[in-house]
Design a protein around this motif. Sequence first.
Motif, PDB file in Angstrom:
ATOM      1  N   PHE A   1      43.083  15.678  11.830  1.00  0.00           N
ATOM      2  CA  PHE A   1      44.524  15.487  11.943  1.00  0.00           C
ATOM      3  C   PHE A   1      45.067  15.896  13.301  1.00  0.00           C
ATOM      4  O   PHE A   1      46.233  15.647  13.600  1.00  0.00           O
ATOM      5  CB  PHE A   1      45.251  16.289  10.857  1.00  0.00           C
ATOM      6  N   ARG A   2      44.230  16.512  14.117  1.00  0.00           N
ATOM      7  CA  ARG A   2      44.697  16.993  15.417  1.00  0.00           C
ATOM      8  C   ARG A   2      45.142  15.840  16.307  1.00  0.00           C
ATOM      9  O   ARG A   2      46.164  15.913  16.979  1.00  0.00           O
ATOM     10  CB  ARG A   2      43.589  17.792  16.102  1.00  0.00           C
ATOM     11  N   ARG A   3      44.381  14.755  16.295  1.00  0.00           N
ATOM     12  CA  ARG A   3      44.736  13.602  17.134  1.00  0.00           C
ATOM     13  C   ARG A   3      46.032  12.942  16.663  1.00  0.00           C
ATOM     14  O   ARG A   3      46.844  12.520  17.471  1.00  0.00           O
ATOM     15  CB  ARG A   3      43.613  12.589  17.135  1.00  0.00           C
ATOM     16  N   TYR A   4      46.210  12.854  15.346  1.00  0.00           N
ATOM     17  CA  TYR A   4      47.451  12.280  14.818  1.00  0.00           C
ATOM     18  C   TYR A   4      48.645  13.162  15.172  1.00  0.00           C
ATOM     19  O   TYR A   4      49.722  12.673  15.489  1.00  0.00           O
ATOM     20  CB  TYR A   4      47.370  12.113  13.305  1.00  0.00           C
ATOM     21  N   ARG A   5      48.426  14.476  15.116  1.00  0.00           N
ATOM     22  CA  ARG A   5      49.498  15.409  15.467  1.00  0.00           C
ATOM     23  C   ARG A   5      49.868  15.267  16.939  1.00  0.00           C
ATOM     24  O   ARG A   5      51.042  15.219  17.294  1.00  0.00           O
ATOM     25  CB  ARG A   5      49.058  16.847  15.165  1.00  0.00           C
ATOM     26  N   GLN A   6      48.858  15.161  17.798  1.00  0.00           N
ATOM     27  CA  GLN A   6      49.124  14.987  19.227  1.00  0.00           C
ATOM     28  C   GLN A   6      49.812  13.665  19.513  1.00  0.00           C
ATOM     29  O   GLN A   6      50.724  13.602  20.347  1.00  0.00           O
ATOM     30  CB  GLN A   6      47.824  15.074  20.016  1.00  0.00           C
ATOM     31  N   LEU A   7      49.397  12.618  18.826  1.00  0.00           N
ATOM     32  CA  LEU A   7      50.009  11.310  19.028  1.00  0.00           C
ATOM     33  C   LEU A   7      51.473  11.313  18.594  1.00  0.00           C
ATOM     34  O   LEU A   7      52.338  10.784  19.309  1.00  0.00           O
ATOM     35  CB  LEU A   7      49.231  10.245  18.260  1.00  0.00           C
ATOM     36  N   SER A   8      51.769  11.924  17.457  1.00  0.00           N
ATOM     37  CA  SER A   8      53.164  11.972  17.025  1.00  0.00           C
ATOM     38  C   SER A   8      54.001  12.858  17.941  1.00  0.00           C
ATOM     39  O   SER A   8      55.178  12.570  18.180  1.00  0.00           O
ATOM     40  CB  SER A   8      53.251  12.452  15.575  1.00  0.00           C
ATOM     41  N   ALA A   9      53.410  13.915  18.510  1.00  0.00           N
ATOM     42  CA  ALA A   9      54.132  14.755  19.468  1.00  0.00           C
ATOM     43  C   ALA A   9      54.423  13.978  20.754  1.00  0.00           C
ATOM     44  O   ALA A   9      55.516  14.098  21.322  1.00  0.00           O
ATOM     45  CB  ALA A   9      53.333  16.012  19.779  1.00  0.00           C
TER      46      ALA A   9
ATOM     47  N   TYR B   1      56.368  13.292  11.004  1.00  0.00           N
ATOM     48  CA  TYR B   1      54.918  13.119  11.001  1.00  0.00           C
ATOM     49  C   TYR B   1      54.234  14.302  11.684  1.00  0.00           C
ATOM     50  O   TYR B   1      53.175  14.738  11.250  1.00  0.00           O
ATOM     51  CB  TYR B   1      54.510  11.827  11.702  1.00  0.00           C
ATOM     52  N   TYR B   2      54.818  14.818  12.745  1.00  0.00           N
ATOM     53  CA  TYR B   2      54.250  15.979  13.430  1.00  0.00           C
ATOM     54  C   TYR B   2      54.189  17.179  12.491  1.00  0.00           C
ATOM     55  O   TYR B   2      53.179  17.894  12.458  1.00  0.00           O
ATOM     56  CB  TYR B   2      55.076  16.318  14.673  1.00  0.00           C
ATOM     57  N   PHE B   3      55.266  17.420  11.736  1.00  0.00           N
ATOM     58  CA  PHE B   3      55.265  18.522  10.779  1.00  0.00           C
ATOM     59  C   PHE B   3      54.178  18.323   9.711  1.00  0.00           C
ATOM     60  O   PHE B   3      53.451  19.260   9.376  1.00  0.00           O
ATOM     61  CB  PHE B   3      56.624  18.660  10.085  1.00  0.00           C
ATOM     62  N   VAL B   4      54.075  17.124   9.196  1.00  0.00           N
ATOM     63  CA  VAL B   4      53.095  16.848   8.137  1.00  0.00           C
ATOM     64  C   VAL B   4      51.676  17.046   8.661  1.00  0.00           C
ATOM     65  O   VAL B   4      50.854  17.719   8.019  1.00  0.00           O
ATOM     66  CB  VAL B   4      53.284  15.415   7.590  1.00  0.00           C
ATOM     67  N   PHE B   5      51.365  16.503   9.831  1.00  0.00           N
ATOM     68  CA  PHE B   5      50.016  16.642  10.369  1.00  0.00           C
ATOM     69  C   PHE B   5      49.727  18.077  10.796  1.00  0.00           C
ATOM     70  O   PHE B   5      48.577  18.513  10.767  1.00  0.00           O
ATOM     71  CB  PHE B   5      49.788  15.686  11.531  1.00  0.00           C
ATOM     72  N   SER B   6      50.741  18.817  11.186  1.00  0.00           N
ATOM     73  CA  SER B   6      50.525  20.226  11.536  1.00  0.00           C
ATOM     74  C   SER B   6      50.150  21.036  10.308  1.00  0.00           C
ATOM     75  O   SER B   6      49.317  21.942  10.376  1.00  0.00           O
ATOM     76  CB  SER B   6      51.780  20.819  12.175  1.00  0.00           C
ATOM     77  N   PHE B   7      50.787  20.740   9.186  1.00  0.00           N
ATOM     78  CA  PHE B   7      50.475  21.483   7.976  1.00  0.00           C
ATOM     79  C   PHE B   7      49.171  21.019   7.328  1.00  0.00           C
ATOM     80  O   PHE B   7      48.524  21.787   6.618  1.00  0.00           O
ATOM     81  CB  PHE B   7      51.622  21.405   6.978  1.00  0.00           C
ATOM     82  N   LEU B   8      48.759  19.785   7.566  1.00  0.00           N
ATOM     83  CA  LEU B   8      47.501  19.294   7.020  1.00  0.00           C
ATOM     84  C   LEU B   8      46.300  19.718   7.848  1.00  0.00           C
ATOM     85  O   LEU B   8      45.179  19.706   7.357  1.00  0.00           O
ATOM     86  CB  LEU B   8      47.529  17.769   6.911  1.00  0.00           C
ATOM     87  N   GLU B   9      46.548  20.085   9.086  1.00  0.00           N
ATOM     88  CA  GLU B   9      45.453  20.487   9.963  1.00  0.00           C
ATOM     89  C   GLU B   9      44.898  21.836   9.518  1.00  0.00           C
ATOM     90  O   GLU B   9      45.629  22.769   9.237  1.00  0.00           O
ATOM     91  CB  GLU B   9      45.960  20.569  11.400  1.00  0.00           C
ATOM     92  N   ARG B  10      43.612  21.925   9.450  1.00  0.00           N
ATOM     93  CA  ARG B  10      42.991  23.148   8.930  1.00  0.00           C
ATOM     94  C   ARG B  10      42.891  24.240   9.979  1.00  0.00           C
ATOM     95  O   ARG B  10      43.036  25.410   9.687  1.00  0.00           O
ATOM     96  CB  ARG B  10      41.606  22.843   8.399  1.00  0.00           C
TER      97      ARG B  10
END
Length: 104
Positions: free
Chosen positions: A3-11, A61-70
């Motif tokens: 999920f790190r890449r998705y988080r970076q992309l949404s940021a 999306y950034y919030f969601v991927f941040s919380f899903l990231e382990r």
Amino acid sequence: MEFRRYRQLSALFALYFFFSSTVVLLLFVVGNYQSFLESTSFLLLQLLEWIFSIMIISLIYYFVFSFLERGVERRKGQHLVWSFVGLLYAGAFLFLINTIFAWL
């Protein structure tokens, strides 16, 4: 799942829409000072409304991927605070734009 890449992309999307909103907002302010046509000002307001809506979606999306990231990062809390400030910024301007649309 990574999920790190998705988080970076949404940021990055949120940052891009922040700078885009700044440019369009400056065009709107300068246009009011130079007496642009009403249709042009209305177009800029509609463009700002779309930009802020997409910015809010990308921050959610950034919030969601941040919380899903382990993996827990050191400055993850600081990034979440700044993204929450961006969410408040976009929400406040979206409310202001919709108020202007209701007034017109």
